[in-house]
Design an enzyme around this catalytic site. Sequence first.
Site, PDB file in Angstrom:
ATOM      1  N   MET A   1       0.890   5.442  -8.024  1.00  0.00           N
ATOM      2  CA  MET A   1       0.390   5.782  -6.702  1.00  0.00           C
ATOM      3  C   MET A   1       0.335   7.266  -6.422  1.00  0.00           C
ATOM      4  O   MET A   1       0.157   7.651  -5.273  1.00  0.00           O
ATOM      5  CB  MET A   1       1.250   5.024  -5.707  1.00  0.00           C
ATOM      6  CG  MET A   1       1.898   5.708  -4.626  1.00  0.00           C
ATOM      7  SD  MET A   1       3.593   5.050  -4.574  1.00  0.00           S
ATOM      8  CE  MET A   1       4.240   5.648  -6.161  1.00  0.00           C
ATOM      9  N   PRO A   2       0.395   8.111  -7.461  1.00  0.00           N
ATOM     10  CA  PRO A   2       0.344   9.550  -7.161  1.00  0.00           C
ATOM     11  C   PRO A   2      -1.011   9.975  -6.592  1.00  0.00           C
ATOM     12  O   PRO A   2      -2.013   9.267  -6.752  1.00  0.00           O
ATOM     13  CB  PRO A   2       0.547  10.209  -8.528  1.00  0.00           C
ATOM     14  CG  PRO A   2       1.064   9.149  -9.419  1.00  0.00           C
ATOM     15  CD  PRO A   2       0.543   7.852  -8.895  1.00  0.00           C
ATOM     16  N   TYR A   3      -0.991  11.122  -5.940  1.00  0.00           N
ATOM     17  CA  TYR A   3      -2.208  11.764  -5.448  1.00  0.00           C
ATOM     18  C   TYR A   3      -2.249  13.170  -6.027  1.00  0.00           C
ATOM     19  O   TYR A   3      -1.282  13.932  -5.894  1.00  0.00           O
ATOM     20  CB  TYR A   3      -2.189  11.837  -3.921  1.00  0.00           C
ATOM     21  CG  TYR A   3      -3.289  12.700  -3.375  1.00  0.00           C
ATOM     22  CD1 TYR A   3      -4.596  12.233  -3.317  1.00  0.00           C
ATOM     23  CD2 TYR A   3      -3.045  14.007  -2.969  1.00  0.00           C
ATOM     24  CE1 TYR A   3      -5.625  13.042  -2.852  1.00  0.00           C
ATOM     25  CE2 TYR A   3      -4.067  14.813  -2.497  1.00  0.00           C
ATOM     26  CZ  TYR A   3      -5.351  14.318  -2.442  1.00  0.00           C
ATOM     27  OH  TYR A   3      -6.371  15.117  -1.993  1.00  0.00           O
TER      28      TYR A   3
ATOM     29  N   VAL B   1      -4.785   8.557  -7.589  1.00  0.00           N
ATOM     30  CA  VAL B   1      -5.992   9.161  -7.012  1.00  0.00           C
ATOM     31  C   VAL B   1      -6.060  10.630  -7.419  1.00  0.00           C
ATOM     32  O   VAL B   1      -5.057  11.347  -7.335  1.00  0.00           O
ATOM     33  CB  VAL B   1      -5.957   9.044  -5.462  1.00  0.00           C
ATOM     34  CG1 VAL B   1      -7.129   9.771  -4.837  1.00  0.00           C
ATOM     35  CG2 VAL B   1      -5.931   7.582  -5.041  1.00  0.00           C
TER      36      VAL B   1
END
Lengths: 67, 67, 67, 67, 67, 67
Positions: free
Chosen positions: C1-3, C41
């Site tokens: 779930m990193p951005y 993302v």
Amino acid sequence: MPYVNIKITNEGATAEQKAELISGVTNLLQKILGKNPQTTVVVIEEVPTDNWGIGGESITTRRRAGK
Amino acid sequence: MPYVNIKITNEGATAEQKAELISGVTNLLQKILGKNPQTTVVVIEEVPTDNWGIGGESITTRRRAGK
Amino acid sequence: MPYVNIKITNEGATAEQKAELISGVTNLLQKILGKNPQTTVVVIEEVPTDNWGIGGESITTRRRAGK
Amino acid sequence: MPYVNIKITNEGATAEQKAELISGVTNLLQKILGKNPQTTVVVIEEVPTDNWGIGGESITTRRRAGK
Amino acid sequence: MPYVNIKITNEGATAEQKAELISGVTNLLQKILGKNPQTTVVVIEEVPTDNWGIGGESITTRRRAGK
Amino acid sequence: MPYVNIKITNEGATAEQKAELISGVTNLLQKILGKNPQTTVVVIEEVPTDNWGIGGESITTRRRAGK
């Protein structure tokens, strides 16, 4: 697939309030722009009042002055 | 001269892992785009799981639900 | 779930190079931190050289001076 | 109405220095671009040296090497 | 005084939709956290589909594959 | 090594004004915090007035209303 970054001062927002904010913003993006909630990311950052300025003054200073 | 900001949840990334990430991303930008590593800046931000939402829920809630 | 947010100057990166960057960074986060690629993302922003400064000068000025 | 985000390493900037930075940046935007200071927002973020990389290395590593 | 940054792909959001988003997010912050709407800033950024990746692929590639 | 991101509306800032802003902010960080100008990065982003909101309204709407 939107990405939303919310910055607020760290003045005691609770986990419940933050959860409400995450769900509210995700709903808005679905309702207004048809964005898929499953890939909508919301990141909340809480900033010390010494580190936030508006009107050329820190929030710490403004709070002290009753603004 | 690129600037890279990586946001992850604060779930125990070690200094070694973060160093590996910094070096890996810097290498990629040199290899793919010819960017000078000497002026490539990488900033990693670690965010509490209450403050990160996806699918309209916080990561805290998703972890509890075993997602 | 990193951005991940990557800012570079807009000096002609191709769609292929940008796709390579997206896939490379996503792989790194999986390999180093075990992050799920499906919710990683990556957003690339291309900035005019007039709007990017280092060493107190814009990149436009530095390019002209042969730096 | 500008928004300014300043990221520095967390190496002991004082509240006074941060206040000076907020007021200095707000003044610059008024002087150079005529921006209204009352709606100019400045947010300072202090990042651990393990989380900041330049030249492919973390600042922690560079400090140790005397760079 | 919150600051909200919303990033979406540039796939035709209208001025009306963006105005609705600005007003909706501002209301949420007032309702949930009691934030003053007069100093709540919302910035929407529209990103080309070549520059946005999820699952290791650009949105351009995913749209072509019918994802 | 600071990183500064300045967001303004795209209402005609000239290359000269942006250069002045880059140099002014870099000087401030050196004077106040002793930061090395050679690795200080400043990125200016210009945002359409439809995409910037304050007080729950877009800047486009506020300009029309004479605010």
